[in-house]
Write a protein that holds these residues in place. Structure first.
Motif, short mmCIF file in Angstrom:
data_model
loop_
_atom_site.label_atom_id
_atom_site.label_comp_id
_atom_site.label_asym_id
_atom_site.label_seq_id
_atom_site.Cartn_x
_atom_site.Cartn_y
_atom_site.Cartn_z
N PRO A 347 113.49 109.67 92.85
CA PRO A 347 114.38 109.40 91.72
C PRO A 347 114.06 110.22 90.47
CG PRO A 347 113.82 107.35 92.81
CD PRO A 347 112.95 108.42 93.44
N ASP A 348 112.80 110.53 90.22
CA ASP A 348 112.50 111.24 88.97
C ASP A 348 111.90 112.63 89.16
OD1 ASP A 348 110.12 110.42 89.94
OD2 ASP A 348 109.35 109.57 88.08
N ALA A 349 111.68 113.03 90.40
CA ALA A 349 111.11 114.35 90.60
C ALA A 349 111.57 114.91 91.95
CB ALA A 349 109.59 114.31 90.55
N LEU A 350 111.78 116.22 91.96
CA LEU A 350 112.24 116.93 93.16
C LEU A 350 111.31 118.10 93.41
CD1 LEU A 350 114.48 117.78 95.25
CD2 LEU A 350 115.47 119.12 93.39
N GLU B 312 121.28 121.11 80.55
CA GLU B 312 120.76 120.70 79.25
C GLU B 312 119.41 120.00 79.33
OE1 GLU B 312 123.29 118.59 76.55
OE2 GLU B 312 125.01 119.79 77.19
N HIS B 313 119.26 119.16 80.36
CA HIS B 313 118.07 118.32 80.40
C HIS B 313 117.05 118.84 81.40
CE1 HIS B 313 120.29 115.54 77.97
NE2 HIS B 313 121.28 115.58 78.84
N ALA B 314 117.14 120.12 81.70
CA ALA B 314 116.33 120.66 82.78
C ALA B 314 114.83 120.57 82.48
CB ALA B 314 116.72 122.10 83.02
N ARG B 315 114.09 120.05 83.46
CA ARG B 315 112.62 120.10 83.43
C ARG B 315 112.24 120.80 84.72
NH1 ARG B 315 109.99 114.30 83.15
NH2 ARG B 315 108.09 115.44 82.66
N VAL B 316 111.94 122.06 84.64
CA VAL B 316 111.68 122.83 85.85
C VAL B 316 110.31 123.47 85.75
CG1 VAL B 316 112.46 124.76 87.27
CG2 VAL B 316 114.14 123.28 86.15
N VAL B 324 117.70 130.34 91.15
CA VAL B 324 118.57 129.67 90.20
C VAL B 324 118.46 128.16 90.38
CG1 VAL B 324 120.97 129.31 89.49
CG2 VAL B 324 120.24 131.57 90.27
N VAL B 325 118.29 127.46 89.29
CA VAL B 325 118.36 126.00 89.30
C VAL B 325 119.48 125.57 88.37
CG1 VAL B 325 117.20 123.86 88.66
CG2 VAL B 325 115.91 125.67 89.77
N VAL B 326 120.38 124.77 88.88
CA VAL B 326 121.41 124.17 88.04
C VAL B 326 121.19 122.68 88.11
CG1 VAL B 326 123.85 124.01 87.54
CG2 VAL B 326 122.97 126.01 88.75
N THR B 327 120.95 122.08 86.98
CA THR B 327 120.59 120.68 87.01
C THR B 327 121.52 119.82 86.17
OG1 THR B 327 118.88 119.06 86.48
CG2 THR B 327 118.83 121.12 85.26
N GLY B 328 121.96 118.75 86.76
CA GLY B 328 122.81 117.79 86.09
C GLY B 328 122.12 116.45 85.97
N THR B 329 120.80 116.44 86.12
CA THR B 329 120.03 115.21 85.95
C THR B 329 118.86 115.54 85.04
OG1 THR B 329 118.33 115.50 87.66
CG2 THR B 329 120.51 114.76 88.40
N ASN B 330 118.07 114.55 84.71
CA ASN B 330 116.87 114.83 83.91
C ASN B 330 115.61 114.73 84.75
OD1 ASN B 330 116.84 112.16 84.30
ND2 ASN B 330 116.75 111.56 82.14
#
Lengths: 377, 377
Positions: A347-350, B312-316, B324-330
């Motif tokens: 849920p919080d990390a991938l 917007e909320h990307a933590r990568v 490429v990472v496209v993120t729609g979650t945090n």
């Protein structure tokens, strides 16, 4: 001890004195983000068996030691462990109020069991390894118990299937003549994790087994070596053990445990015992995996040419993909044109990596820790 | 029309008659799970500009057609489009009450604009393409407007940067002599998507441009060809257009639109116009990308040797990874040892693929559709 002092084993008797101890510790950093501080490796089903690793460990041992299984775990995991092992009596759930390494954890189990019955033979088996088949495992443990009854600390040696540099090795010695333990051998040497070159020689020679950290020993012999090698640790553990089955348990634990020295059981007991010639080994044929990283998940859950999926609510679609998906969410996961991929969805990390990079996960977790990302660790 | 009938362009006058039309349709299946029915491609910022593609399209056109921008979109996206383009008057938001292909969508815009002013020159520009720089784009459109004012349907040709098999091609003809449009040429032929071999020849020859679907034309000429090629469609669109700026709009749309034939604007207008010799082309130097798949996201958002992150909320966190990472979650996303990877993380669906496989996403989406997984489409 000298050979003339060594007791002879009486097979049936030894098995009745056998107690299993399951140390349930270790986060399993290389299995992040599935395994983490709150839900360590042993609380997951990583083999697709339908059981957590700790439950599978218990089920593997219970027929050998019915009603005689003790578990040692951290405060944070007490409830989860009790929920997994409802059969284990509260007095056999040993809680590490703070981490003190395996010397204190396994040593306390030995001290408690020894006070209850000084004839106890204990066996220590990690909560987070994968072993099959259980029947072969139990055959080997029975041999180890009979060998331990002759006054030895008996390691279980795993026949190496590849030149691993991640495990210690045991150099096999001469056959012992122990009734009920036809495969027991002396140990020539214990070797720490070798280089790949050395490991390759070891495997080719046929003289070496992996040291999987499983051992069987009389508690009296364990404590004998512990007392000589680590008198302070021995004194503290004995003090706690004396209070364990009394109303004073919590108070004494609270007073004594925090001051105990941190040391691994190998240094506290196994090395002094080896120096004294008190160790033996039973080589094992069962399949063993320490489930150290996500590559292991792939090995343990073969999917043929496709994708191994672990997770109850998994919705996975693939197109020209191979690898492992571990899912802790109910999201749909699509894998397209990726080979040997490892996807761990929580849920919080991938995590997205490959089997070849499975060992590198630890480094990323350490970086996350250093950067203060505690929320996902 | 014959050359003697063709009006001569009066530069200033032509530009004042220019209206921009933005057809905002198309889900962008190859950009699933980011782009989907509820939030199609044009509602995303795929270039890292801070603006959605439709907003960027509007901002690119508004200086050429201040107060004269019309948008055509589906019922489901009306609110989102209005919210993106608050400057556009309600009467210039044309809603497709059900999908009828580009012939009806662009044809209705032409019919409405023509009734308001029969001298209108319209330009049609998709809402979901990436173009830069805007100044070069506007230079080209100005040339196209001047050329259109001479009675032509003017396509904008994109100089090909690689032998794409995904676009149609325009074979360039002879220079025209149009004031204000020094680069305008006749069109020799339009070619449908070619094979790679043919595409390679086209690119090497220097005689071909990509057909990006952008064109500028007098509404009168559009409707002239539409009436001849598709009389039924022409009649229906004219009926709606007559009611458009009256209280009868909704009633007439509800009655007429559902019965309109489905046909692409290319077949309804462009081909008949080409056959009549009424087309021209202005080759363009600006950078153009139809943002057709996730490989395009990588091209449009270069990250050097690392990982492009959109969201917007990307933590990568990455270790030896590119892509490429496209993120729609945090969620935190860790990429370890994966190259040219594409990860698209949305609350209910996750895609893991590579840039090389970006085109295959469509196939998976079609399979999901066939399997009834509408919840994630």
């Amino acid at each position: 001890m000298s050979e003339q002092d060594r007791p002879s084993s009486v097979p049936g008797d030894a098995l009745a004195r056998f107690h299993a101890v399951i140390p349930a510790g270790g986060v399993g950093t290389r299995l992040w983000p599935l395994s983490r501080a709150a839900t360590p490796k042993f609380l997951h089903d990583l083999t697709g068996s339908g059981h957590t690793l700790i439950r599978a460990t218990y089920d593997r041992l219970a027929p050998l030691a019915p009603g005689r299984v003790m578990v040692v775990t951290g405060q944070a995991h007490r409830d989860a462990v009790v929920s997994q092992l409802p059969e284990v009596d509260e007095s056999d759930v040993v809680i590490e109020t703070e981490p003190k390494d395996s010397g204190a954890a396994i040593g306390l189990a030995a001290a408690i069991l020894h006070l209850r019955n000084p004839e106890t033979i204990m066996g220590s088996f990690a909560a987070d390894h994968a072993i099959s088949p259980d029947s072969l495992f139990r055959d080997v443990v029975r041999e180890a118990v009979h060998t331990a009854a002759t006054g030895r600390i008996v390691t279980i040696g795993i026949k190496p299937t590849y030149p691993s540099t991640g495990f210690g090795y045991i150099q096999l010695g001469e056959p012992l003549t122990v009734e009920g333990a036809p495969h027991a051998l002396t140990v020539r040497t214990f070797v720490e994790k070798p280089s790949e070159e050395v490991a390759t020689e070891y495997v080719a020679s046929g003289e070496y087994c992996w040291n999987a950290g499983m051992f069987v020993a009389p508690t009296s012999l364990m404590l004998h070596h512990l007392e000589r090698a680590q008198p302070e640790l021995y004194a503290g553990l004995t003090e706690i053990a004396r209070a364990w089955d009394t109303p004073d348990r919590d108070a004494v634990v609270a007073r004594v445990w925090p001051g105990l020295p941190k040391i691994a059981i190998d240094y506290a007991v196994a090395e002094p015992a080896a120096a004294a010639g008190d160790v033996a080994v039973v080589p094992a044929d069962f399949r063993w995996d320490d489930v150290g990283d996500f590559a292991a998940i792939g090995r343990l859950n073969p999917a043929g040419s496709g994708v191994t999926v672990l997770g109850e609510h998994a919705r996975v679609v693939t197109d020209n993909a191979t690898g492992v998906v571990v899912t802790g969410t109910n999201r749909l996961i699509a894998l397209i044109g990726v080979q040997d991929i490892v996807v761990v969805d929580t849920p919080d990390a991938l995590l997205v990596t490959t089997a070849d990079n499975a060992q590198a996960v630890k480094k990323t977790v350490e970086q996350l820790k250093a950067s203060g990302a505690e929320d996902v660790l």
